[in-house]
Write a protein that holds these residues in place. Structure first.
Motif, PDB file in Angstrom:
ATOM      1  N   ILE A  56       0.751  -1.296  -0.088  1.00 21.78           N
ATOM      2  CA  ILE A  56      -0.027  -0.113  -0.052  1.00 21.78           C
ATOM      3  C   ILE A  56       1.087   1.110   0.003  1.00 21.78           C
ATOM      4  O   ILE A  56       0.772   2.086  -0.970  1.00 21.78           O
ATOM      5  CB  ILE A  56      -0.894  -0.279   1.123  1.00 21.78           C
ATOM      6  N   CYS A  57       1.729   1.394   1.042  1.00 19.24           N
ATOM      7  CA  CYS A  57       2.276   2.780   0.993  1.00 19.24           C
ATOM      8  C   CYS A  57       3.821   2.613   0.828  1.00 19.24           C
ATOM      9  O   CYS A  57       4.504   3.736   0.447  1.00 19.24           O
ATOM     10  CB  CYS A  57       2.394   3.054   2.600  1.00 19.24           C
ATOM     11  N   PHE A 101       1.018   7.078   5.597  1.00 21.84           N
ATOM     12  CA  PHE A 101       2.387   7.557   4.720  1.00 21.84           C
ATOM     13  C   PHE A 101       2.373   7.042   3.479  1.00 21.84           C
ATOM     14  O   PHE A 101       1.489   6.086   2.961  1.00 21.84           O
ATOM     15  CB  PHE A 101       3.508   6.850   5.480  1.00 21.84           C
ATOM     16  N   HIS A 102       3.009   7.733   2.383  1.00 18.07           N
ATOM     17  CA  HIS A 102       3.195   7.413   1.296  1.00 18.07           C
ATOM     18  C   HIS A 102       4.656   7.344   0.747  1.00 18.07           C
ATOM     19  O   HIS A 102       5.187   8.608   1.016  1.00 18.07           O
ATOM     20  CB  HIS A 102       2.315   7.849  -0.049  1.00 18.07           C
ATOM     21  N   PHE A 121       3.868   7.691  -8.063  1.00 17.00           N
ATOM     22  CA  PHE A 121       2.922   8.810  -8.291  1.00 17.00           C
ATOM     23  C   PHE A 121       1.820   8.184  -8.867  1.00 17.00           C
ATOM     24  O   PHE A 121       0.642   8.725  -8.203  1.00 17.00           O
ATOM     25  CB  PHE A 121       3.384  10.075  -9.277  1.00 17.00           C
ATOM     26  N   ASP A 122       1.621   7.135  -9.684  1.00 16.59           N
ATOM     27  CA  ASP A 122       0.484   6.665  -9.894  1.00 16.59           C
ATOM     28  C   ASP A 122      -0.221   5.927  -9.029  1.00 16.59           C
ATOM     29  O   ASP A 122      -1.451   6.084  -8.632  1.00 16.59           O
ATOM     30  CB  ASP A 122       0.740   5.254 -10.978  1.00 16.59           C
ATOM     31  N   LYS A 123       0.531   5.254  -7.992  1.00 11.07           N
ATOM     32  CA  LYS A 123       0.000   4.485  -6.828  1.00 11.07           C
ATOM     33  C   LYS A 123      -0.604   5.677  -5.823  1.00 11.07           C
ATOM     34  O   LYS A 123      -1.594   5.645  -5.269  1.00 11.07           O
ATOM     35  CB  LYS A 123       0.878   4.010  -5.854  1.00 11.07           C
ATOM     36  N   LEU A 124       0.323   6.725  -5.633  1.00 10.03           N
ATOM     37  CA  LEU A 124      -0.149   8.020  -4.881  1.00 10.03           C
ATOM     38  C   LEU A 124      -1.613   8.484  -5.181  1.00 10.03           C
ATOM     39  O   LEU A 124      -2.482   8.396  -4.503  1.00 10.03           O
ATOM     40  CB  LEU A 124       0.858   8.951  -4.842  1.00 10.03           C
TER      41      LEU A 124
END
Lengths: 196, 196
Positions: A56-57, A101-102, A121-124
């Motif tokens: 996830i993060c 968090f990321h 960034f895509d995941k963000l």
């Protein structure tokens, strides 16, 4: 090349370990208890099996999702964006943050060939689009690369005007001395002065 | 405690590696190529099998006797006495010495319980009695313990008046600055001034 040179050369590839300290560590490993060397070798050889990035993060964790992402008591309206997984631990140990968090996996650095496409960034954006964040805190480093990355995040988040965007304060370090502050820190510290 | 904390804690027991650098190294080991970790672990696990003290001089070596002791081109009339095996490498790399070495294994330090009986003085005197040394160079550290050890060697060598006894010069380091020299170094440097 002797086994000693070999070990010292391998050790000197670790971050913050120069040729002299590598040699010093190598000598200590010759003189230490054999059990210590076995323990250290075992820890090094198995670390990558035990610790993996959270899906996830992106922070490092023994479990997936990581303890932060799976902790239901954390504030899911706040997202703190950092460059590296170790930054999560640094901020966690400050005890001043209770959100999620990321981890970007670095900062935008055209000279080193690191563009936005090399960072997560895509995941963000997927997390932000699907989540219910009310605040995104940019905690990239106060460097040129960190600043560029912060600007890029601000650009991305234009599509989410409902989210308030903040960045960690820059200024004089606590316990620091004006006399030893560099010009840029001092400028930022003046520019960001707060009422008192 | 996670595998990461575990690795960092083990790394922090290495000389010159504090908790912060241990953590930094641990993170780098998570992110590095797996082959590097395998190589490092293997080097650490096998170093004590590969490197052992030379039975003559006590320096660390892959062979016994060590390359210095078995090198017939070296000057067998000079013996340089050092505290630690790594000091042999330091002096060797200066390229300014072509004689033999003797490693004491430390310096006399009553506070730490290190007396002459814990150091290799018996072996030293046997080598001196049986050898043909014309000069013995004391290269113990310029510290209180090193000074005590030097005095003890001078006492031992009273039985060999034919051997000239010297000690490494103390004074200002080359490239150093008077302003930053400590008092003791400055005193020694004045006391040992040379004609110019």
């Amino acid at each position: 090349m002797t086994a000693l040179d070999n070990l010292a050369k391998t050790l000197s590839r670790l971050p913050g370990v120069g040729p002299k300290s590598a040699r010093r560590i190598a000598f200590s490993l010759i003189k230490t208890q054999p059990e210590f060397n076995r323990l250290l070798a075992e820890n090094i050889a198995t670390i990558q099996e035990k610790i993996r990035p959270c899906s996830i993060c992106g922070s490092f964790s023994e479990g997936d999702p990581c303890p932060v992402c799976s902790d239901s008591t954390r504030d899911r309206s706040q997202l703190c964006i950092v460059e590296q997984a170790q930054d999560v631990i640094t901020i966690q140990s400050s005890g001043a943050y209770g959100g999620l968090f990321h981890v970007l996996g670095g900062a935008i650095n055209p000279l080193d060939g690191v563009g936005p496409e090399n960072l997560s960034f895509d995941k963000l954006m997927k997390r932000i689009d699907e989540g219910a964040f009310r605040e995104v805190i940019i905690a990239t480093n106060p460097t040129e690369e960190g600043d560029t990355t912060a600007l890029y995040i601000r650009h991305l988040l234009k599509s989410h005007p409902e989210i308030s965007l903040t960045r960690l304060a820059s200024g004089l370090p606590i316990g620091g001395d004006l006399e030893y502050a560099d010009e840029t820190t001092l400028k930022r510290s003046l520019h960001g002065r707060v009422s008192f």
